[in-house]
Design a protein around this motif. Structure first.
Motif, PDB file in Angstrom:
ATOM      1  N   SER A   3      15.452 -36.956  35.433  1.00 24.63           N
ATOM      2  CA  SER A   3      16.232 -37.229  34.233  1.00 24.63           C
ATOM      3  C   SER A   3      15.566 -38.279  33.361  1.00 24.63           C
ATOM      4  N   ASN A 128      22.301 -52.355  21.371  1.00 25.59           N
ATOM      5  CA  ASN A 128      21.809 -51.675  22.567  1.00 25.59           C
ATOM      6  C   ASN A 128      22.431 -52.324  23.803  1.00 25.59           C
ATOM      7  N   ASP A 129      22.025 -51.884  24.974  1.00 25.41           N
ATOM      8  CA  ASP A 129      22.610 -52.407  26.211  1.00 25.41           C
ATOM      9  C   ASP A 129      22.395 -53.907  26.352  1.00 25.41           C
ATOM     10  N   SER A 157      36.514 -51.534  22.799  1.00 24.89           N
ATOM     11  CA  SER A 157      37.255 -50.344  23.205  1.00 24.89           C
ATOM     12  C   SER A 157      38.733 -50.458  22.853  1.00 24.89           C
ATOM     13  N   HIS A 260      32.892 -54.130  30.446  1.00 24.65           N
ATOM     14  CA  HIS A 260      33.705 -52.916  30.479  1.00 24.65           C
ATOM     15  C   HIS A 260      34.366 -52.662  29.120  1.00 24.65           C
ATOM     16  N   HIS A 263      31.078 -51.898  26.511  1.00 17.69           N
ATOM     17  CA  HIS A 263      30.039 -50.887  26.744  1.00 17.69           C
ATOM     18  C   HIS A 263      30.556 -49.490  26.414  1.00 17.69           C
ATOM     19  N   PRO A 264      29.864 -48.753  25.559  1.00 16.41           N
ATOM     20  CA  PRO A 264      30.344 -47.421  25.173  1.00 16.41           C
ATOM     21  C   PRO A 264      30.331 -46.418  26.315  1.00 16.41           C
ATOM     22  N   ARG A 265      29.581 -46.705  27.372  1.00 17.11           N
ATOM     23  CA  ARG A 265      29.528 -45.773  28.501  1.00 17.11           C
ATOM     24  C   ARG A 265      30.301 -46.290  29.715  1.00 17.11           C
ATOM     25  N   ALA A 266      31.202 -47.249  29.508  1.00 17.29           N
ATOM     26  CA  ALA A 266      32.003 -47.770  30.617  1.00 17.29           C
ATOM     27  C   ALA A 266      32.884 -46.653  31.181  1.00 17.29           C
ATOM     28  N   MET A 267      32.924 -46.552  32.493  1.00 17.38           N
ATOM     29  CA  MET A 267      33.677 -45.499  33.161  1.00 17.38           C
ATOM     30  C   MET A 267      35.035 -46.025  33.610  1.00 17.38           C
ATOM     31  N   SER A 270      35.593 -47.520  37.124  1.00 15.51           N
ATOM     32  CA  SER A 270      35.062 -48.814  37.537  1.00 15.51           C
ATOM     33  C   SER A 270      36.046 -49.955  37.289  1.00 15.51           C
TER      34      SER A 270
END
Length: 285
Positions: A3, A128-129, A157, A260, A263-267, A270
Motif C-alpha cells: 500500500s 498535514n498530520d 470535529s 482525536h 484528526h480527519p482520519r480519527a476512528m 479508538s
C-alpha cells in the motif's frame, strides 16, 4: 500488493543502494523497503526527518539499539521525501513496562539536545498530520484547549464522536494545576514503535520530537497502552514515582483526545479506550 510506493531508482542511487532489490516490509511493524541492511522509508515531513536523523546519528543510550541514518552521496539525510536507516531487527510487543524503562534511559540522553526550531512553528494550512499533532500538543498546555488550532482555522470535529472527545478534553482541562518541571526534547510516540527481538536490547528507529517534561512522554506511553494496548490498570501506579505524575497523565490524555478531535482520519473505535483512561485519570487527580 503493498500500500506504499516503491523507492524510485534515483533515490536508490543517491543512497548507494543499487546492489540488492528493495523488499517490502509491510506487515513487519514498519512501512518501508528493506534494501540489504538498510531500510528506506517515505517521510511525512522532510525537516523533521532530517532532525531525527541528525539526532540519532551519534546518539548512545545504554542497553538500546538505535537505527542509524545513512547519508546520500551529497550528504543529505532525505532525498525526494525518502530517508535511509540501518536495519534493526524486531517488532512491537506489549511489553509496556519495558517501553517505559526505555523512555527513562532515552530521555536522559536526549536532555542535552537543544529545542528544535521546527517545534516553534504554528499550524498553518494546508494542514498535514504534523500540524495536527503539534496543535494537539499545544491544546494540552494552553490556557484554552484548542485555541491555537481554532486560531489557525484547523477544522474541529462536529460529529457525535468528536463532541464526546471534546467534552472529555474540557473535563480534564478543569483538573489541570500548574507544574514546574523543566521541558526538554522527548520522544512523544514510543508506544508501538519500540522494537523487541527476544532477549536483545530494545530498539528505536525514529525520534518524534516534542519539547515537554520527560515524565509527560512517559505518561503518553501509559495512556496509549491503557487505551489501545491492553495494559493492566496497575501500569499507572507502577510509574507513579515519576514527577508530577497525575498532572502529566492529565496532559497526556488531553493530548490524545485533542488528536482525536482534530484528526480527519480519527476512528470512532479508538475513543472508548481514551474516555476510560480520562475517567481513571480524573479519579487519580
Amino acid at each position: 500488493m503493498t500500500s506504499f510506493p516503491e523507492p524510485p531508482q534515483h533515490v536508490l542511487s543517491a543512497f548507494g543502494l543499487t546492489v540488492h532489490p528493495p523488499i517490502a516490509m509491510e506487515g513487519t511493524g514498519a512501512a518501508g523497503w528493506r534494501v540489504g541492511e538498510v531500510v528506506l522509508s517515505l517521510v511525512p515531513d522532510n525537516a523533521r526527518a532530517a532532525w531525527s536523523a541528525k539526532a540519532r546519528e551519534h546518539l548512545y543510550v545504554e542497553d538500546m539499539r538505535i537505527a542509524r541514518p545513512l547519508r546520500a552521496s551529497d550528504g543529505r539525510y532525505v532525498v525526494s521525501g525518502w530517508r535511509a536507516d540501518t536495519y534493526v531487527a524486531g517488532s512491537p510487543e506489549p511489553r509496556h513496562d519495558e517501553v517505559l524503562a526505555v523512555a527513562d534511559r532515552l530521555h536522559v540522553a536526549l536532555a542535552r539536545l537543544e529545542r528544535p526550531r521546527i517545534l516553534l512553528q504554528l499550524p498553518a494550512p494546508p494542514f498535514n498530520d504534523v500540524d495536527v499533532f503539534n496543535a494537539a500538543d499545544r491544546a494540552a498546555w494552553e490556557e484554552v484547549p484548542l485555541r491555537a488550532a481554532r486560531a489557525a482555522g484547523m477544522p474541529v470535529s462536529t460529529t457525535e464522536d468528536g463532541r464526546q472527545a471534546l467534552d472529555a478534553l474540557k473535563y480534564l482541562a478543569g483538573l489541570r494545576r500548574p507544574v514546574s518541571l523543566p521541558s526538554q526534547v522527548v520522544h512523544g510516540d514510543l508506544f508501538g514503535t519500540v522494537l523487541f527481538a527476544g532477549a536483545a536490547a530494545p530498539a528505536i528507529t525514529e525520534i518524534v520530537p516534542y519539547y515537554r517534561p520527560a515524565a509527560w512522554a512517559s505518561a503518553v506511553v501509559v495512556v496509549d497502552a491503557l487505551a489501545w494496548g491492553g495494559a493492566d490498570d496497575g501500569l499507572i501506579d507502577r510509574w507513579s514515582h515519576l514527577p508530577a505524575w497525575p498532572q502529566m497523565l492529565v496532559r497526556a490524555t488531553m493530548f490524545r483526545l485533542a488528536v482525536h478531535t482534530l484528526h480527519p482520519r480519527a476512528m470512532p473505535g479508538s475513543l472508548p479506550g481514551l474516555v476510560h483512561v480520562a475517567e481513571q485519570v480524573g479519579r487519580l487527580v
